[in-house]
Design an enzyme around this catalytic site. Structure first.
Site, PDB file in Angstrom:
ATOM      1  N   CYS A  83     -10.281   5.326  14.701  1.00 18.22           N
ATOM      2  CA  CYS A  83     -10.935   4.838  13.211  1.00 18.22           C
ATOM      3  C   CYS A  83      -9.842   4.987  12.237  1.00 18.22           C
ATOM      4  O   CYS A  83      -9.091   4.278  12.448  1.00 18.22           O
ATOM      5  CB  CYS A  83     -11.883   6.548  12.974  1.00 18.22           C
ATOM      6  SG  CYS A  83     -12.982   5.633  11.751  1.00 18.22           S
ATOM      7  N   HIS A 200     -15.935   4.143  16.881  1.00 17.49           N
ATOM      8  CA  HIS A 200     -15.138   5.352  17.537  1.00 17.49           C
ATOM      9  C   HIS A 200     -16.707   5.219  18.674  1.00 17.49           C
ATOM     10  O   HIS A 200     -17.446   5.632  18.718  1.00 17.49           O
ATOM     11  CB  HIS A 200     -17.058   6.620  16.420  1.00 17.49           C
ATOM     12  CG  HIS A 200     -16.167   6.722  15.500  1.00 17.49           C
ATOM     13  ND1 HIS A 200     -15.374   7.416  14.998  1.00 17.49           N
ATOM     14  CD2 HIS A 200     -16.446   6.720  13.435  1.00 17.49           C
ATOM     15  CE1 HIS A 200     -14.513   7.789  14.079  1.00 17.49           C
ATOM     16  NE2 HIS A 200     -15.662   6.580  13.140  1.00 17.49           N
ATOM     17  N   GLU A 202     -16.986   8.283  20.918  1.00 18.28           N
ATOM     18  CA  GLU A 202     -17.606   9.661  21.072  1.00 18.28           C
ATOM     19  C   GLU A 202     -19.197   8.668  20.104  1.00 18.28           C
ATOM     20  O   GLU A 202     -19.811   9.813  20.221  1.00 18.28           O
ATOM     21  CB  GLU A 202     -16.792  10.783  20.212  1.00 18.28           C
ATOM     22  CG  GLU A 202     -16.674   9.874  19.059  1.00 18.28           C
ATOM     23  CD  GLU A 202     -15.813   9.840  18.626  1.00 18.28           C
ATOM     24  OE1 GLU A 202     -15.143   9.654  16.938  1.00 18.28           O
ATOM     25  OE2 GLU A 202     -15.272   8.717  18.912  1.00 18.28           O
TER      26      GLU A 202
END
Length: 219
Positions: A83, A200, A202
């Site tokens: 990011c 992202h 994650e």
């Protein structure tokens, strides 16, 4: 078998616990720290980032993070940005009228997306060039984005003498059809030891988990 050691760089940029957990699940032994020696000696360095470009650069410089990144890369040691952690790898950012210098690992400017709806938020596809091992097995998957700024052109010039393993693989995403005012931006890069994603991983479910496993396995 010994797990790769990854440092998630702690420089005051948002909640990084989800990144730590995701990299642990990907098979690494993870330490969250801003310590220079630990970051230099790890097998992999993950640079997260949430918030404004200028604030992230200020926090990064406070722990000499830009030097850590440059020194690791000069020795061919892997670094991955996520990011705003990807955005600060570029030369500069312009946000709310404030222009800030970045790490300068790649030329280019982070600027506000030119699209009818900003921020660009939610799940979107990526256009992955051949040979991008970071995306092995997830080339056709969707990833989770939430951002208003991005890199809208790729300005790094390479030549035929650049080894194939260091030729940048640049991944693109569109906010929507061009006919409807959609914009195109760099959503990921794999460039030798330096990798980065605008989305992202994650927060990107199974696809993001596989991408992180691909990175950890390469360390």
């Amino acid at each position: 078998m010994t797990k790769p050691r990854v440092v998630v760089l702690d420089y005051g940029s948002g909640n990084v616990r989800s990144a730590v957990r995701a990299v642990e699940r990907a098979g690494a032994e993870v330490e969250l720290t801003g310590d220079m020696d630990a970051a230099m000696n790890a097998d992999g360095l993950l640079v997260p980032g949430v918030g404004a470009y200028e604030a992230c650069m200020r926090g990064l410089r406070a722990i000499r993070g830009e030097r850590i990144i440059a020194r690791r890369l000069s020795g061919g040691r892997p670094v991955m940005g996520i990011c705003v952690g990807m955005q600060i790898l570029f030369a500069r950012g312009i946000e709310h009228g404030v222009e800030s210098d970045g790490c300068g690992e790649w030329p280019g400017t982070v600027e506000r997306l030119r699209a009818p709806v900003v921020p660009h938020m939610g799940w979107n596809t990526v256009s992955v060039p051949p040979g991008t091992s970071l995306f092995a097995g997830v080339e056709d998957e969707r990833f989770y984005f939430v951002h208003s700024y991005g890199v809208r052109s790729w300005d790094l010039v390479t030549n035929d003498r650049t080894p194939d393993s260091h030729q940048p693989r640049v991944v693109w995403t569109e906010t929507g059809p061009a006919a409807d005012g959609g914009d195109r931006f760099v959503s990921a890069v794999q460039n030798g030891p330096l990798s980065a994603t605008q989305f992202h991983p994650e927060k990107s479910g199974d696809a993001g988990a596989q991408l992180l496993r691909n990175w950890v396995t390469s360390l």
